[in-house]
Design an enzyme around this catalytic site. Sequence first.
Site, short mmCIF file in Angstrom:
data_model
loop_
_atom_site.label_atom_id
_atom_site.label_comp_id
_atom_site.label_asym_id
_atom_site.label_seq_id
_atom_site.Cartn_x
_atom_site.Cartn_y
_atom_site.Cartn_z
N TYR A 13 0.81 -1.21 0.00
CA TYR A 13 0.00 0.00 0.00
C TYR A 13 0.85 1.27 0.00
O TYR A 13 0.53 2.24 0.70
CB TYR A 13 -0.93 0.03 1.23
CG TYR A 13 -1.79 -1.19 1.40
CD1 TYR A 13 -2.60 -1.65 0.36
CD2 TYR A 13 -1.81 -1.90 2.59
CE1 TYR A 13 -3.41 -2.77 0.50
CE2 TYR A 13 -2.62 -3.02 2.75
CZ TYR A 13 -3.41 -3.44 1.70
OH TYR A 13 -4.21 -4.55 1.86
N TYR A 140 -14.32 -4.17 2.43
CA TYR A 140 -12.98 -4.64 2.08
C TYR A 140 -12.88 -6.09 2.57
O TYR A 140 -13.10 -6.37 3.74
CB TYR A 140 -11.89 -3.81 2.73
CG TYR A 140 -10.51 -4.38 2.53
CD1 TYR A 140 -9.78 -4.12 1.38
CD2 TYR A 140 -9.93 -5.23 3.48
CE1 TYR A 140 -8.53 -4.67 1.17
CE2 TYR A 140 -8.68 -5.78 3.29
CZ TYR A 140 -7.99 -5.50 2.13
OH TYR A 140 -6.75 -6.06 1.93
N ASP A 230 -17.30 -12.57 7.12
CA ASP A 230 -15.86 -12.36 7.07
C ASP A 230 -15.46 -11.80 8.44
O ASP A 230 -15.51 -10.61 8.69
CB ASP A 230 -15.52 -11.37 5.95
CG ASP A 230 -14.05 -10.97 5.93
OD1 ASP A 230 -13.29 -11.44 6.81
OD2 ASP A 230 -13.67 -10.18 5.04
N LYS A 258 -6.14 -13.43 10.97
CA LYS A 258 -5.47 -12.47 11.84
C LYS A 258 -5.19 -13.04 13.23
O LYS A 258 -4.18 -13.68 13.46
CB LYS A 258 -6.28 -11.17 11.91
CG LYS A 258 -6.24 -10.37 10.61
CD LYS A 258 -6.82 -9.00 10.77
CE LYS A 258 -6.81 -8.20 9.46
NZ LYS A 258 -5.48 -7.84 8.97
#
Length: 412
Positions: A13, A140, A230, A258
Amino acid sequence: MEVSKLENIWFPYTQMKTMTTPIQIEKGEGVYLYTNDGDKLIDTVSSWWCAIHGYNNIEINNAIKDQIDKMSHIMLGGLVHQPVMELSKKLSAILPGDLNHCFFSDSGSVGVEVALKMAVQYFNNSGEKRTKFISFIDSYHGDTWKAMEVGDDPDYHKAFKGDDIPANFYVEPDNIDELEDILKKHSAEIAGFIVEPILQGAGGFKIHSREYLKNARKLCDRYGVLFIFDEVATGFGRTGDLFVASEDLIPDIIVLGKALTGGYLGHAVTVATDEIYDKFYSDSPEDAFMHGPTFMGNPLACAAGLKSIEIFQREDYLSKIKKIESTLMKLKEIDHPLIKEVRVIGGCGCIEVTDNKILKGFKEYCFSKGIWNRTFLNFAYIMPPYIISSDELNYVVETFKTWFEQEQKDVL
């Protein structure tokens, strides 16, 4: 360190030509990161929200060391091992309902990719062709190709938008009428509705209601569309509950990542209900799910995950998160005309500004105060490790408050 010395590393990014020099970290301990220059920084973003136990947790360290002496990895194709069996059993036990079937992968983005492919093939195995999805505006779900299809964040995927990305459907969170209208008109071509439940992450930490999700569950059932959670970012306590998924709100498929390994190793899992799994379970090879990441079910990652969950439950992290939430609520006291909204839920606090010029220099200011923080777009946020002390978190909140009310009081 000069940026030119890092030219072999392609950072995420980031425009490499204009990037500032990254901070070199030598070690982590608890909630602190230690730089090679001797600075000590409180990590307020948990290394992209995954390091829930902080760093250098002795129990997780030892679990990985014990496992690595046995084997670091074996393929899950035709072989199996104890850590993956135990982690699958544990996940099935702590997830609600009949979310019983664990398909492992190596990142949250791939885990989402798996969920989307699974949904499309579920209908294909049923004799239906459904390839489209519904997701939230500003959603996202990752940077891999299928995950980008259901993303609605041009800052991440703008280079790929166009004819190459199928036209899916996007709805505003908490607008149940909009969702029903799309389902009425297009359910025959829609495989699933994928959401970041309760808390959107990279889309700006928007918060929507649990009641909306319950109503969406009913609509998905009515129109025969799969409901996909998600929970890569929200799972393992970030919203204040172990998962948003619960006995009264069970998705057809859930994706975890994560914090799954406590931030130690990249790993994710896509967990399906019995109904989904049974559509692939047949005598026909064509009905099988043809996907297989090399490092799925990695023994080291599974060992870390098992120990992470054990610590989470034993140390009553949900109580810790309630205290974190209470402290983060103090962010709402910050007064500045360029603050649009302050949102707090569980272990997440976000300040949204109307003009990101007020955030210019904020990262450097935090660094000068012994804090590592990374803003993006119009958002300054705190998602700390759950082991952060009350004094440490209060210090972080006061630092944020000082920036807005004193350092930037005249910025308009």
